[in-house]
Design an enzyme around this catalytic site. Structure first.
Site, PDB file in Angstrom:
ATOM      1  N   GLU A 102     -24.124 -91.816 -20.294  1.00 47.50           N
ATOM      2  CA  GLU A 102     -24.183 -92.624 -21.523  1.00 47.50           C
ATOM      3  C   GLU A 102     -22.894 -93.440 -21.651  1.00 47.50           C
ATOM      4  OE1 GLU A 102     -23.791 -88.920 -24.336  1.00 47.50           O
ATOM      5  OE2 GLU A 102     -23.257 -90.679 -25.506  1.00 47.50           O
ATOM      6  N   SER A 103     -22.990 -94.553 -22.330  1.00 49.59           N
ATOM      7  CA  SER A 103     -21.879 -95.500 -22.389  1.00 49.59           C
ATOM      8  C   SER A 103     -21.174 -95.456 -23.739  1.00 49.59           C
ATOM      9  CB  SER A 103     -22.429 -96.914 -22.161  1.00 49.59           C
ATOM     10  OG  SER A 103     -21.438 -97.862 -22.478  1.00 49.59           O
ATOM     11  N   ARG A 105     -19.255 -97.895 -24.431  1.00 49.51           N
ATOM     12  CA  ARG A 105     -19.129 -99.323 -24.755  1.00 49.51           C
ATOM     13  C   ARG A 105     -20.354 -99.801 -25.510  1.00 49.51           C
ATOM     14  NH1 ARG A 105     -18.219-103.086 -19.965  1.00 49.51           N
ATOM     15  NH2 ARG A 105     -17.396-104.402 -21.621  1.00 49.51           N
ATOM     16  N   ARG A 200     -17.984 -74.991  -6.937  1.00 51.89           N
ATOM     17  CA  ARG A 200     -17.915 -74.947  -8.404  1.00 51.89           C
ATOM     18  C   ARG A 200     -18.487 -73.676  -9.023  1.00 51.89           C
ATOM     19  NH1 ARG A 200     -14.058 -78.740  -9.549  1.00 51.89           N
ATOM     20  NH2 ARG A 200     -14.557 -80.713  -8.546  1.00 51.89           N
TER      21      ARG A 200
HETATM   22  C1  LIG Z   1     -11.215 -75.383  -7.637  1.00 48.58           C
HETATM   23  C2  LIG Z   1     -11.006 -76.864  -7.457  1.00 48.58           C
HETATM   24  C3  LIG Z   1      -9.802 -77.430  -7.825  1.00 48.58           C
HETATM   25  C4  LIG Z   1      -9.597 -78.813  -7.670  1.00 48.58           C
HETATM   26  N1  LIG Z   1      -8.410 -79.360  -8.063  1.00 48.58           N
HETATM   27  C5  LIG Z   1      -8.198 -80.692  -7.918  1.00 48.58           C
HETATM   28  C6  LIG Z   1      -6.961 -81.299  -8.319  1.00 48.58           C
HETATM   29  O1  LIG Z   1      -6.061 -80.635  -8.786  1.00 48.58           O
HETATM   30  N2  LIG Z   1      -6.826 -82.646  -8.203  1.00 48.58           N
HETATM   31  C7  LIG Z   1      -7.808 -83.427  -7.660  1.00 48.58           C
HETATM   32  O2  LIG Z   1      -7.642 -84.641  -7.550  1.00 48.58           O
HETATM   33  N3  LIG Z   1      -8.999 -82.887  -7.270  1.00 48.58           N
HETATM   34  C8  LIG Z   1      -9.208 -81.545  -7.387  1.00 48.58           C
HETATM   35  N4  LIG Z   1     -10.413 -81.007  -7.023  1.00 48.58           N
HETATM   36  C9  LIG Z   1     -11.475 -81.894  -6.504  1.00 48.58           C
HETATM   37  C10 LIG Z   1     -11.581 -81.808  -4.969  1.00 48.58           C
HETATM   38  O3  LIG Z   1     -10.398 -82.260  -4.333  1.00 48.58           O
HETATM   39  C11 LIG Z   1     -12.783 -82.624  -4.481  1.00 48.58           C
HETATM   40  O4  LIG Z   1     -12.598 -83.975  -4.838  1.00 48.58           O
HETATM   41  C12 LIG Z   1     -14.094 -82.146  -5.074  1.00 48.58           C
HETATM   42  O5  LIG Z   1     -14.202 -80.745  -4.984  1.00 48.58           O
HETATM   43  C13 LIG Z   1     -15.265 -82.801  -4.318  1.00 48.58           C
HETATM   44  O6  LIG Z   1     -15.320 -82.229  -3.049  1.00 48.58           O
HETATM   45  P1  LIG Z   1     -15.715 -83.061  -1.754  1.00 48.58           P
HETATM   46  O7  LIG Z   1     -14.797 -84.212  -1.543  1.00 48.58           O
HETATM   47  O8  LIG Z   1     -15.822 -82.060  -0.639  1.00 48.58           O
HETATM   48  O9  LIG Z   1     -17.190 -83.539  -2.161  1.00 48.58           O
HETATM   49  P2  LIG Z   1     -17.928 -84.905  -1.801  1.00 48.58           P
HETATM   50  O10 LIG Z   1     -17.177 -86.067  -2.337  1.00 48.58           O
HETATM   51  O11 LIG Z   1     -19.333 -84.745  -2.293  1.00 48.58           O
HETATM   52  O12 LIG Z   1     -17.895 -84.972  -0.226  1.00 48.58           O
HETATM   53  C14 LIG Z   1     -18.709 -84.073   0.542  1.00 48.58           C
HETATM   54  C15 LIG Z   1     -18.131 -83.996   1.943  1.00 48.58           C
HETATM   55  O13 LIG Z   1     -18.254 -85.284   2.587  1.00 48.58           O
HETATM   56  C16 LIG Z   1     -17.103 -85.525   3.393  1.00 48.58           C
HETATM   57  N5  LIG Z   1     -16.383 -86.682   2.847  1.00 48.58           N
HETATM   58  C17 LIG Z   1     -16.585 -87.301   1.654  1.00 48.58           C
HETATM   59  N6  LIG Z   1     -15.774 -88.346   1.502  1.00 48.58           N
HETATM   60  C18 LIG Z   1     -15.019 -88.396   2.619  1.00 48.58           C
HETATM   61  C19 LIG Z   1     -13.964 -89.246   3.030  1.00 48.58           C
HETATM   62  N7  LIG Z   1     -13.516 -90.264   2.290  1.00 48.58           N
HETATM   63  N8  LIG Z   1     -13.402 -89.016   4.218  1.00 48.58           N
HETATM   64  C20 LIG Z   1     -13.830 -88.011   5.017  1.00 48.58           C
HETATM   65  N9  LIG Z   1     -14.816 -87.144   4.679  1.00 48.58           N
HETATM   66  C21 LIG Z   1     -15.403 -87.341   3.488  1.00 48.58           C
HETATM   67  C22 LIG Z   1     -16.244 -84.239   3.328  1.00 48.58           C
HETATM   68  O14 LIG Z   1     -16.630 -83.396   4.388  1.00 48.58           O
HETATM   69  C23 LIG Z   1     -16.644 -83.657   2.008  1.00 48.58           C
HETATM   70  O15 LIG Z   1     -16.440 -82.251   1.920  1.00 48.58           O
HETATM   71  C24 LIG Z   1     -10.634 -79.623  -7.143  1.00 48.58           C
HETATM   72  C25 LIG Z   1     -11.840 -79.035  -6.774  1.00 48.58           C
HETATM   73  C26 LIG Z   1     -12.042 -77.678  -6.927  1.00 48.58           C
HETATM   74  C27 LIG Z   1     -13.363 -77.077  -6.534  1.00 48.58           C
END
Ligand SMILES: Cc1cc2nc3c(=O)[nH]c(=O)nc-3n(C[C@H](O)[C@H](O)[C@H](O)COP(=O)(O)OP(=O)(O)OC[C@H]3O[C@@H](n4cnc5c(N)ncnc54)[C@H](O)[C@@H]3O)c2cc1C
Length: 246
Positions: A102-103, A105, A200
């Site tokens: 939802e927005s 804006r 999660r």
């Molecule tokens: C307990 C917990 C604490 C966290 N704390 C923080 C925090 O303090 N600060 C913060 O910024 N984030 C935090 N995060 C977020 C975390 O860093 C990830 O952004 C989030 O969990 C999404 O995971 P993902 O990138 O694996 O998922 P998705 O974005 O769905 O990606 C799925 C998979 O695709 C691949 N992939 C996706 N994009 C790329 C890419 N650009 N290059 C290479 N491979 C890729 C990887 O294998 C990835 O695992 C936290 C997450 C958790 C679960």
């Protein structure tokens, strides 16, 4: 034509989240169908389902050896209502997810705010990466509810004051906190959902433990419940193999 009723602008406070499965095309057969094209070409649904033990074995093998793509040929759309801070974490999941929210804006945001329930552990002990949460005292619980509710009321009054003076919604919304409820549709497939759940939710069967914020875990648990019902063999294989997405 009837008039749209005036919104109820009295703040309300919630400690729960809503997850509704609004649309789905997702079954264990979708996984089998995609996997068996490798060796058997096109197959009818009857052929696919005629040997349940073999189906179970195949799904388990795909999960164990991390052959992930057969788990992508399905779709689940959820309607989710949760605080903005949950959506901020949620939308970090980029791959295999589509979102529409939802927005602030285009519509006036409604005064629904998050206040933790009595079961939400309030106190963090230890250091980042190695900490646990414990119940707060009765005083901490009372303080948390009271201070949050006061702060929410004041910020919503400020929002209303600006709107009443003709300030645009997209400007006035800057006064609103991340505890405000928002809503969105989120569409995923079983593979992207498994990756989300692995990060999660906390679970005794998880090979790789994670330490999610409780509120996004509440959303995850509700999504998991719906998915388990749609794809029981895939769900069982996910748990058997340590809750790591293939
Ligand atoms: C307990 C917990 C604490 C966290 N704390 C923080 C925090 O303090 N600060 C913060 O910024 N984030 C935090 N995060 C977020 C975390 O860093 C990830 O952004 C989030 O969990 C999404 O995971 P993902 O990138 O694996 O998922 P998705 O974005 O769905 O990606 C799925 C998979 O695709 C691949 N992939 C996706 N994009 C790329 C890419 N650009 N290059 C290479 N491979 C890729 C990887 O294998 C990835 O695992 C936290 C997450 C958790 C679960």
């Amino acid at each position: 034509m009837t008039d749209t009723p005036a919104p109820d602008l009295k703040p309300s406070f919630r400690s729960d989240v809503t997850v509704e499965l609004v649309k789905h095309s997702a079954s264990d057969s979708d996984v089998l169908w995609a996997a068996r094209v490798s060796t058997a070409g096109e197959q009818s649904l009857e052929e696919l389902q005629k040997d349940p033990e073999r189906s179970k074995g195949l799904i388990n093998y795909l999960m164990r050896d991390r052959h992930g793509s057969p788990f992508e040929h399905n779709s689940m759309t959820f309607f989710i209502s949760a605080p903005i801070f949950v959506f901020r974490e949620f939308m970090r999941h980029r791959v295999g997810w589509s979102y529409n929210e939802e927005s602030g804006r285009y519509r006036e945001l409604q005064p629904v705010f998050y206040v933790p329930g009595a079961e939400r552990k309030l106190v963090q002990q230890g250091r980042p990466g190695k900490y646990e949460f414990v119940d707060g005292s009765a005083e901490q619980q009372e303080l948390t509810s009271r201070v949050m509710e006061d702060s929410y009321r004041r910020s919503y009054e400020a929002y209303q004051e600006m709107l009443a003076a003709g300030v645009a919604r997209e400007v006035a919304r800057a006064t609103l906190p991340v505890g405000l409820f928002s809503s969105m549709y989120a569409t995923c497939n079983a593979r992207s959902l498994m990756h989300f759940l692995g990060l999660r939710t906390q679970h005794e069967l998880a090979k790789v433990p994670s330490f999610p914020q409780r509120e996004i875990e509440m959303v995850g648990e509700k999504m998991e419940e719906e998915w388990a019902r749609l794809m029981p063999l895939t769900y069982a294989a996910f748990n058997t193999n340590g809750r790591v997405a293939p």
